[in-house]
Design a protein around this motif. Structure first.
Motif, PDB file in Angstrom:
ATOM      1  N   UNK A  35       5.040 -54.601 -14.790  1.00 52.81           N
ATOM      2  CA  UNK A  35       5.230 -53.159 -14.957  1.00 52.81           C
ATOM      3  C   UNK A  35       5.648 -52.588 -13.618  1.00 52.81           C
ATOM      4  N   UNK A  36       6.714 -51.823 -13.618  1.00 50.79           N
ATOM      5  CA  UNK A  36       7.190 -51.172 -12.404  1.00 50.79           C
ATOM      6  C   UNK A  36       6.866 -49.689 -12.447  1.00 50.79           C
ATOM      7  N   UNK A  37       6.763 -49.107 -11.259  1.00 50.35           N
ATOM      8  CA  UNK A  37       6.410 -47.699 -11.129  1.00 50.35           C
ATOM      9  C   UNK A  37       7.323 -47.030 -10.109  1.00 50.35           C
ATOM     10  N   UNK A  38       7.524 -45.736 -10.268  1.00 52.47           N
ATOM     11  CA  UNK A  38       8.268 -44.923  -9.319  1.00 52.47           C
ATOM     12  C   UNK A  38       7.441 -43.666  -9.072  1.00 52.47           C
ATOM     13  N   UNK A  39       7.830 -42.920  -8.064  1.00 49.30           N
ATOM     14  CA  UNK A  39       7.099 -41.705  -7.735  1.00 49.30           C
ATOM     15  C   UNK A  39       8.021 -40.501  -7.692  1.00 49.30           C
ATOM     16  N   UNK A  40       7.476 -39.351  -8.040  1.00 49.83           N
ATOM     17  CA  UNK A  40       8.130 -38.076  -7.802  1.00 49.83           C
ATOM     18  C   UNK A  40       7.156 -37.239  -6.996  1.00 49.83           C
ATOM     19  N   UNK A  41       7.681 -36.336  -6.170  1.00 53.48           N
ATOM     20  CA  UNK A  41       6.841 -35.493  -5.339  1.00 53.48           C
ATOM     21  C   UNK A  41       7.657 -34.330  -4.805  1.00 53.48           C
ATOM     22  N   UNK A  42       6.971 -33.377  -4.198  1.00 56.22           N
ATOM     23  CA  UNK A  42       7.599 -32.278  -3.484  1.00 56.22           C
ATOM     24  C   UNK A  42       7.235 -32.463  -2.023  1.00 56.22           C
ATOM     25  N   UNK A  43       8.254 -32.540  -1.153  1.00 54.14           N
ATOM     26  CA  UNK A  43       7.957 -32.795   0.252  1.00 54.14           C
ATOM     27  C   UNK A  43       7.386 -31.548   0.924  1.00 54.14           C
ATOM     28  N   UNK A  44       6.997 -31.679   2.177  1.00 57.81           N
ATOM     29  CA  UNK A  44       6.339 -30.588   2.900  1.00 57.81           C
ATOM     30  C   UNK A  44       7.236 -29.358   3.044  1.00 57.81           C
ATOM     31  N   UNK A  45       8.550 -29.536   2.933  1.00 53.59           N
ATOM     32  CA  UNK A  45       9.492 -28.415   3.014  1.00 53.59           C
ATOM     33  C   UNK A  45       9.775 -27.780   1.661  1.00 53.59           C
ATOM     34  N   UNK A  46       9.139 -28.286   0.605  1.00 51.22           N
ATOM     35  CA  UNK A  46       9.319 -27.734  -0.732  1.00 51.22           C
ATOM     36  C   UNK A  46      10.478 -28.328  -1.514  1.00 51.22           C
ATOM     37  N   UNK A  47      11.038 -29.438  -1.026  1.00 50.90           N
ATOM     38  CA  UNK A  47      12.174 -30.072  -1.697  1.00 50.90           C
ATOM     39  C   UNK A  47      11.670 -31.142  -2.667  1.00 50.90           C
ATOM     40  N   UNK A  48      12.066 -31.063  -3.955  1.00 46.77           N
ATOM     41  CA  UNK A  48      11.662 -32.095  -4.919  1.00 46.77           C
ATOM     42  C   UNK A  48      12.327 -33.428  -4.569  1.00 46.77           C
ATOM     43  N   UNK A  49      11.568 -34.497  -4.651  1.00 48.45           N
ATOM     44  CA  UNK A  49      12.058 -35.837  -4.313  1.00 48.45           C
ATOM     45  C   UNK A  49      11.647 -36.829  -5.401  1.00 48.45           C
ATOM     46  N   UNK A  50      12.329 -37.974  -5.410  1.00 47.77           N
ATOM     47  CA  UNK A  50      11.984 -39.082  -6.299  1.00 47.77           C
ATOM     48  C   UNK A  50      12.256 -40.376  -5.550  1.00 47.77           C
ATOM     49  N   UNK A  51      11.465 -41.396  -5.827  1.00 46.27           N
ATOM     50  CA  UNK A  51      11.652 -42.674  -5.151  1.00 46.27           C
ATOM     51  C   UNK A  51      12.970 -43.315  -5.580  1.00 46.27           C
ATOM     52  N   UNK A  52      13.574 -44.030  -4.635  1.00 46.22           N
ATOM     53  CA  UNK A  52      14.834 -44.721  -4.885  1.00 46.22           C
ATOM     54  C   UNK A  52      14.600 -46.204  -5.123  1.00 46.22           C
ATOM     55  N   UNK A  53      13.351 -46.603  -5.127  1.00 48.17           N
ATOM     56  CA  UNK A  53      12.966 -47.993  -5.374  1.00 48.17           C
ATOM     57  C   UNK A  53      11.815 -48.006  -6.360  1.00 48.17           C
ATOM     58  N   UNK A  54      11.567 -49.170  -6.954  1.00 54.33           N
ATOM     59  CA  UNK A  54      10.414 -49.307  -7.838  1.00 54.33           C
ATOM     60  C   UNK A  54       9.305 -50.055  -7.100  1.00 54.33           C
ATOM     61  N   UNK A  55       8.089 -49.848  -7.551  1.00 61.47           N
ATOM     62  CA  UNK A  55       6.905 -50.425  -6.932  1.00 61.47           C
ATOM     63  C   UNK A  55       6.040 -51.110  -7.975  1.00 61.47           C
ATOM     64  N   UNK A  56       5.196 -52.056  -7.525  1.00 60.67           N
ATOM     65  CA  UNK A  56       4.127 -52.528  -8.392  1.00 60.67           C
ATOM     66  C   UNK A  56       2.996 -51.504  -8.288  1.00 60.67           C
ATOM     67  N   UNK A  57       1.965 -51.646  -9.089  1.00 63.12           N
ATOM     68  CA  UNK A  57       0.901 -50.633  -9.154  1.00 63.12           C
ATOM     69  C   UNK A  57       0.240 -50.402  -7.790  1.00 63.12           C
ATOM     70  N   UNK A  58      -0.145 -51.469  -7.120  1.00 65.66           N
ATOM     71  CA  UNK A  58      -0.830 -51.323  -5.829  1.00 65.66           C
ATOM     72  C   UNK A  58       0.047 -50.666  -4.779  1.00 65.66           C
TER      73      UNK A  58
END
Length: 61
Positions: free
Chosen positions: A6-29
Protein backbone atom coordinates in the motif's frame (compact mmCIF):
# COMPACT_ATOMS: atom_id res chain seq x y z
CA UNK A 1 0.00 -15.83 0.13
CA UNK A 2 -0.06 -12.51 -1.72
CA UNK A 3 1.58 -9.48 -0.20
CA UNK A 4 -0.06 -6.22 -1.19
CA UNK A 5 2.00 -3.06 -0.98
CA UNK A 6 0.00 0.00 0.00
CA UNK A 7 1.38 3.38 -0.98
CA UNK A 8 0.57 6.72 0.60
CA UNK A 9 0.91 10.39 -0.33
CA UNK A 10 0.44 13.56 1.66
CA UNK A 11 -1.36 16.85 1.21
CA UNK A 12 -0.76 19.87 3.42
CA UNK A 13 -0.76 23.65 3.62
CA UNK A 14 2.72 25.09 4.08
CA UNK A 15 3.62 27.80 6.59
CA UNK A 16 2.99 30.48 3.92
CA UNK A 17 -0.56 29.23 3.31
CA UNK A 18 0.19 27.51 -0.01
CA UNK A 19 -1.56 24.15 -0.59
CA UNK A 20 0.93 21.38 -1.40
CA UNK A 21 0.91 17.68 -2.29
CA UNK A 22 3.70 15.12 -2.26
CA UNK A 23 5.38 14.32 -5.56
CA UNK A 24 6.42 10.86 -4.39
CA UNK A 25 4.69 7.94 -2.72
CA UNK A 26 5.60 6.55 0.69
CA UNK A 27 5.10 3.38 2.69
CA UNK A 28 3.08 3.81 5.90
CA UNK A 29 6.04 4.37 8.24
CA UNK A 30 7.73 6.85 5.90
CA UNK A 31 4.47 8.75 5.39
CA UNK A 32 4.00 9.11 9.14
CA UNK A 33 7.62 10.29 9.50
CA UNK A 34 7.14 12.85 6.70
CA UNK A 35 3.92 14.06 8.34
CA UNK A 36 5.85 14.72 11.55
CA UNK A 37 8.53 16.62 9.61
CA UNK A 38 5.91 18.79 7.93
CA UNK A 39 4.15 19.54 11.21
CA UNK A 40 7.51 20.45 12.79
CA UNK A 41 7.97 22.90 9.88
CA UNK A 42 4.59 24.50 10.83
CA UNK A 43 2.58 22.98 7.99
CA UNK A 44 -1.14 22.62 8.70
CA UNK A 45 -3.89 20.30 7.49
CA UNK A 46 -1.38 17.48 6.92
CA UNK A 47 -3.26 14.43 5.63
CA UNK A 48 -1.94 10.99 4.71
CA UNK A 49 -3.86 9.51 1.76
CA UNK A 50 -3.79 5.93 0.48
CA UNK A 51 -3.02 5.93 -3.25
CA UNK A 52 -2.84 3.45 -6.11
CA UNK A 53 0.34 2.84 -8.11
CA UNK A 54 1.06 5.75 -10.46
CA UNK A 55 -1.41 8.02 -8.68
CA UNK A 56 -0.50 11.23 -6.82
CA UNK A 57 -2.87 13.72 -5.17
CA UNK A 58 -3.53 17.28 -6.22
CA UNK A 59 -2.99 20.05 -3.65
CA UNK A 60 -6.21 20.91 -1.85
CA UNK A 61 -7.45 24.41 -2.60
Amino acid sequence: MTITMQSFALTWTDADGVPRASAVSYDQGSAEHRKSELEDAHATDVVILPIKPGELPEPRA
